[in-house]
Design a protein around this motif. Structure first.
Motif, short mmCIF file in Angstrom:
data_model
loop_
_atom_site.label_atom_id
_atom_site.label_comp_id
_atom_site.label_asym_id
_atom_site.label_seq_id
_atom_site.Cartn_x
_atom_site.Cartn_y
_atom_site.Cartn_z
N THR A 124 0.80 -1.23 0.00
CA THR A 124 0.00 0.00 0.00
C THR A 124 0.83 1.28 0.00
O THR A 124 0.27 2.37 -0.07
CB THR A 124 -0.94 0.04 1.22
OG1 THR A 124 -0.16 -0.02 2.42
CG2 THR A 124 -1.92 -1.13 1.19
N GLY A 125 2.13 1.18 0.10
CA GLY A 125 2.98 2.37 0.07
C GLY A 125 3.36 2.74 -1.34
O GLY A 125 2.99 2.08 -2.32
N TYR A 126 4.13 3.82 -1.47
CA TYR A 126 4.53 4.28 -2.80
C TYR A 126 5.42 3.26 -3.50
O TYR A 126 5.31 3.05 -4.71
CB TYR A 126 5.25 5.62 -2.70
CG TYR A 126 4.36 6.77 -2.28
CD1 TYR A 126 3.10 6.95 -2.85
CD2 TYR A 126 4.78 7.68 -1.31
CE1 TYR A 126 2.29 7.99 -2.47
CE2 TYR A 126 3.97 8.74 -0.92
CZ TYR A 126 2.72 8.89 -1.50
OH TYR A 126 1.91 9.92 -1.12
N THR A 127 6.31 2.62 -2.76
CA THR A 127 7.15 1.60 -3.35
C THR A 127 6.31 0.39 -3.77
O THR A 127 6.54 -0.20 -4.83
CB THR A 127 8.24 1.16 -2.37
OG1 THR A 127 9.06 2.28 -2.05
CG2 THR A 127 9.11 0.08 -2.96
N GLY A 128 5.34 0.03 -2.94
CA GLY A 128 4.47 -1.09 -3.27
C GLY A 128 3.67 -0.87 -4.53
O GLY A 128 3.59 -1.74 -5.40
N ASP A 145 7.51 -17.85 -6.07
CA ASP A 145 8.91 -18.03 -6.45
C ASP A 145 9.78 -16.95 -5.81
O ASP A 145 10.93 -17.20 -5.44
CB ASP A 145 9.06 -17.98 -7.97
CG ASP A 145 8.32 -19.10 -8.67
OD1 ASP A 145 8.66 -20.28 -8.41
OD2 ASP A 145 7.40 -18.82 -9.45
N VAL A 146 9.23 -15.75 -5.71
CA VAL A 146 9.97 -14.63 -5.14
C VAL A 146 9.00 -13.72 -4.41
O VAL A 146 7.86 -13.52 -4.86
CB VAL A 146 10.75 -13.85 -6.23
CG1 VAL A 146 9.82 -13.28 -7.29
CG2 VAL A 146 11.61 -12.75 -5.62
N VAL A 147 9.43 -13.19 -3.28
CA VAL A 147 8.61 -12.26 -2.50
C VAL A 147 9.39 -10.96 -2.34
O VAL A 147 10.56 -10.97 -1.94
CB VAL A 147 8.25 -12.84 -1.12
CG1 VAL A 147 7.64 -11.76 -0.22
CG2 VAL A 147 7.29 -14.01 -1.27
N PHE A 148 8.72 -9.87 -2.67
CA PHE A 148 9.27 -8.53 -2.44
C PHE A 148 8.74 -8.00 -1.11
O PHE A 148 7.53 -8.05 -0.86
CB PHE A 148 8.83 -7.57 -3.55
CG PHE A 148 9.36 -7.88 -4.92
CD1 PHE A 148 10.53 -7.29 -5.38
CD2 PHE A 148 8.68 -8.74 -5.77
CE1 PHE A 148 11.01 -7.55 -6.65
CE2 PHE A 148 9.14 -9.02 -7.04
CZ PHE A 148 10.31 -8.42 -7.49
N PHE A 149 9.62 -7.47 -0.29
CA PHE A 149 9.20 -6.80 0.94
C PHE A 149 9.29 -5.29 0.71
O PHE A 149 10.38 -4.73 0.64
CB PHE A 149 10.08 -7.22 2.12
CG PHE A 149 9.70 -8.54 2.72
CD1 PHE A 149 8.81 -8.60 3.79
CD2 PHE A 149 10.21 -9.71 2.19
CE1 PHE A 149 8.44 -9.81 4.33
CE2 PHE A 149 9.85 -10.94 2.73
CZ PHE A 149 8.96 -11.00 3.80
N ALA A 150 8.12 -4.67 0.57
CA ALA A 150 8.03 -3.21 0.44
C ALA A 150 7.48 -2.67 1.75
O ALA A 150 6.46 -1.97 1.79
CB ALA A 150 7.14 -2.84 -0.75
N THR A 151 8.16 -3.00 2.81
CA THR A 151 7.69 -2.76 4.18
C THR A 151 8.63 -1.81 4.91
O THR A 151 9.75 -1.56 4.46
CB THR A 151 7.63 -4.08 4.95
OG1 THR A 151 8.89 -4.77 4.80
CG2 THR A 151 6.52 -4.97 4.42
#
Length: 342
Positions: free
Chosen positions: A10-14, A69-75
């Motif tokens: 929910t952030g700008y990076t996300g 396969d891959v998880v991005f952490f935009a936290t």
């Protein structure tokens, strides 16, 4: 097709990750998590993604991230380190866009981020995701520490000078400016429209969290500790990083040729012609870093100008660049957009 998960969508990076990944021909977005927005269709929160992302946000506690396969952490900082181990043990690769795995010295990290690290052993394994210096390591990594926005622009600007061994390493200066989106989407007084617009200010002069990250990267290239003064500024624009970098020359060199040769094969570093002054809007919405080289009055000071979009090459675009490398895909896939103008 790669099954991709995003933690903290929910952030700008996300949302920037979603914009890029929704156009990626080799990606299927499997899960997007948010505790506060669980159950809400993504397009209801971000109308720009209507027709592109059909998923709803899911609660992190129930999202099937282990199927990805891959998880991005935009936290925020401190989240990924608590979830990384179980995902890695399940064969999931991780790209962390926060700072949990960037700094190798755990004591330094804990000092600057004010918390105890949950998995210091994984920090040792993590690969710093700056392709222009770690491309081969990234290809074989299972855990990527995606660089910060300021560190990306500053390091790319300084690397050729340091690699050539022609500058005083004790007195480097980085004077850098960022748009307000670099502060994230959370509600804070200093990023309110009435506070940030029609205004310009420095911050974090005594010390900024990106300082040890930049020092670490430049020191590794130099093969010895470097001295750096880093001063960030907040500017009244939404996107963009402009880094003006100063170094005292200790030997003669054709600086223009040095940079052109160093970055000749880099798809996302554009060395501009002599005398150019790159603008942040020239990279807006793109994964490019544009660099110009100056030597005022032919003196002994090199002035390097480096601009990026803090949400793309400074965050989400670089993360996708890393993903492409990790999975043997064309490096530029889905991130070769032309910058937006105006």
């Amino acid at each position: 097709m790669l099954k991709v998960g995003i933690v903290g969508g929910t952030g700008y990076t996300g949302v920037e990750l979603l914009r890029i990944l929704s156009q990626h021909p080799e990606v299927s977005i499997h899960a997007i998590t948010s505790r506060n927005e669980a159950g809400l269709p993504v397009a209801d929160l971000f109308p720009s993604l209507r027709g592109r992302v059909l998923l709803a946000f899911s609660d992190p506690a129930t999202a099937s991230l282990d199927k990805c396969d891959v998880v991005f952490f935009a936290t925020p900082n401190g989240i990924a380190m608590h979830q990384a181990r179980s995902l890695l043990e399940g064969g999931v690769r991780i790209i962390d866009l926060a700072a949990d795995f960037r700094i190798k010295d755990i004591a330094v990290w804990e000092k600057w981020y004010g918390m105890t690290h949950a998995c210091p052993d994984l920090v040792a394994e993590a690969v710093y995701g700056l392709p222009e210096i770690n491309r081969e390591k990234i290809k074989h990594a299972r855990l990527i520490a995606n660089p910060g926005c300021y560190p990306t622009a500053v390091q790319l600007g300084f690397f050729p000078l340091i690699e050539a061994g022609i500058v005083d390493l004790d007195h480097l200066v980085a004077d850098a400016k960022s748009g307000v989106s670099g502060a994230g989407r959370k509600a804070e007084v200093h990023t309110l429209f009435s506070e940030a617009t029609d205004n310009f200010k420095a911050y974090g002069v005594p010390g900024h969290r990106h300082l040890p990250e930049i020092r670490q990267g430049l020191s590794q290239v130099a093969g010895k500790p470097i001295g750096l003064t880093f001063v960030p500024h907040l500017t009244p624009m939404i996107r963009g990083i402009h880094a003006t970098l100063y170094a005292q020359l200790t030997a003669g060199a054709d600086l223009q040729a040095l940079y052109e040769t160093r970055y000749a094969d880099e798809p996302f570093v554009d060395v501009l012609p002599p005398g150019a002054h790159p603008e942040t809007r020239s990279v807006r919405g793109s994964n490019l870093c544009r660099i110009a080289i100056h030597r005022p009055q032919g003196g002994d000071t090199a002035v390097i100008l480096s601009v990026t979009d803090n949400l793309v090459k400074g965050a989400a675009g670089q993360a996708v660049q890393n993903m492409n490398l990790m999975f043997g895909l064309p490096e530029t896939l889905a991130i070769d957009q032309v910058p937006l103008l105006p």
